[in-house]
Scaffold this motif. Structure first.
Motif, short mmCIF file in Angstrom:
data_model
loop_
_atom_site.label_atom_id
_atom_site.label_comp_id
_atom_site.label_asym_id
_atom_site.label_seq_id
_atom_site.Cartn_x
_atom_site.Cartn_y
_atom_site.Cartn_z
N GLU A 3 5.83 9.81 -0.19
CA GLU A 3 6.57 9.18 0.91
C GLU A 3 7.41 10.24 1.61
OE1 GLU A 3 5.68 6.08 1.49
OE2 GLU A 3 4.83 5.56 -0.43
N TYR A 57 -0.89 1.85 -3.08
CA TYR A 57 -1.05 2.55 -1.82
C TYR A 57 0.26 3.20 -1.41
CZ TYR A 57 -5.41 0.00 -1.64
OH TYR A 57 -6.64 -0.50 -1.93
N ARG A 58 0.23 4.50 -1.24
CA ARG A 58 1.43 5.25 -0.87
C ARG A 58 1.08 6.29 0.19
NH1 ARG A 58 4.36 6.46 -6.68
NH2 ARG A 58 4.53 4.27 -7.30
N THR A 59 2.12 6.80 0.83
CA THR A 59 1.95 7.93 1.75
C THR A 59 2.23 9.20 0.97
OG1 THR A 59 2.55 6.65 3.69
CG2 THR A 59 2.80 9.04 3.84
N ASN A 103 2.56 13.35 1.33
CA ASN A 103 2.69 14.47 2.25
C ASN A 103 2.14 15.71 1.57
OD1 ASN A 103 3.98 12.97 4.26
ND2 ASN A 103 5.93 13.19 3.24
N SER A 142 0.39 13.96 6.46
CA SER A 142 0.81 12.73 5.81
C SER A 142 -0.42 11.86 5.63
CB SER A 142 1.87 12.00 6.64
OG SER A 142 3.06 12.74 6.67
N LYS A 192 -1.91 8.55 4.78
CA LYS A 192 -1.46 7.16 4.78
C LYS A 192 -2.33 6.31 3.86
CE LYS A 192 1.51 8.15 7.97
NZ LYS A 192 2.92 8.15 7.75
N ASN A 193 -1.69 5.34 3.20
CA ASN A 193 -2.39 4.41 2.30
C ASN A 193 -3.26 5.14 1.29
OD1 ASN A 193 -1.28 2.05 3.43
ND2 ASN A 193 -2.75 2.16 5.10
N ILE A 235 -8.01 7.62 1.41
CA ILE A 235 -6.91 7.45 2.35
C ILE A 235 -7.33 6.53 3.49
CG2 ILE A 235 -5.90 9.69 1.80
CD1 ILE A 235 -7.04 10.73 4.49
N GLU A 253 -1.49 11.64 9.55
CA GLU A 253 -0.67 12.22 10.62
C GLU A 253 -0.49 13.69 10.30
OE1 GLU A 253 3.06 10.24 11.16
OE2 GLU A 253 2.12 8.31 11.57
#
Length: 167
Positions: free
Chosen positions: A18, A97-99, A101, A116, A118-119, A146, A150
């Motif tokens: 995150e 499900y997490r973001t 980095n 990043s 996502k999911n 994923i 981004e």
């Protein structure tokens, strides 16, 4: 938590969960992100020329893999394993499900680009074989499915000391 010290200097890709800013793993290799957009060819109803337009319909992201690294956070490792079946039941993770980095470091250890993911959901873990008779380091690999991405660049840190400028 992993700090950017030896032996982690070889690890150019840091993993943060995150927007915590806490590095939970570090790797030497990152497979990168592959995105494919499926399209349809259509013609607008009022287009008298008969020219087809391309309309994006579905977007797919290939799984990403981080290799030749190490996980340094037990909570992160617990999350990785929560996506797998346990001895008596299916996946136990409620928040799968997490973001994530993925931070690329430059040659001086400064942040370069951050992707990043996502999911992200863990779909693979590998501990490379080790031999007690040889001086090998522990090496782990992680794979994530994923649902988006981004990309963000960081401002370069000015160099200090005597530098030669060309041009």
């Amino acid at each position: 938590m992993i700090t950017y010290e030896e032996p982690f200097r070889a690890f150019r890709f840091l993993v943060e969960v995150e927007n915590s800013g806490v590095v939970v793993a570090a790797f030497s290799q990152f497979s990168g992100v592959k995105m494919d957009v499926e399209t349809l060819q259509v013609r607008s109803g009022n287009d008298g020329r008969g020219v087809q337009e391309t309309v994006p319909v579905f977007t797919r992201f290939a799984p990403v893999t981080l290799t030749k690294g190490v996980v340094g956070d037990n909570n992160f490792l617990d999350w990785l394993f929560s996506a797998a079946a346990g001895p008596n039941a299916g996946p136990s993770g409620e928040d799968l499900y997490r973001t994530l980095n993925i931070v690329a470091l430059d040659d001086r250890g400064n942040r370069g680009v951050t992707w990043s993911l996502k999911n992200a959901v863990p779909i693979g873990y590998e501990l490379t074989p080790m031999d007690g008779g040889r001086s090998e380091v522990l090496s782990e690999s992680l794979t994530f499915a994923i649902g988006g991405m981004e990309r963000k660049t960081h401002e370069p840190v000015p160099r200090t000391g005597r530098e030669v400028r060309h041009g």
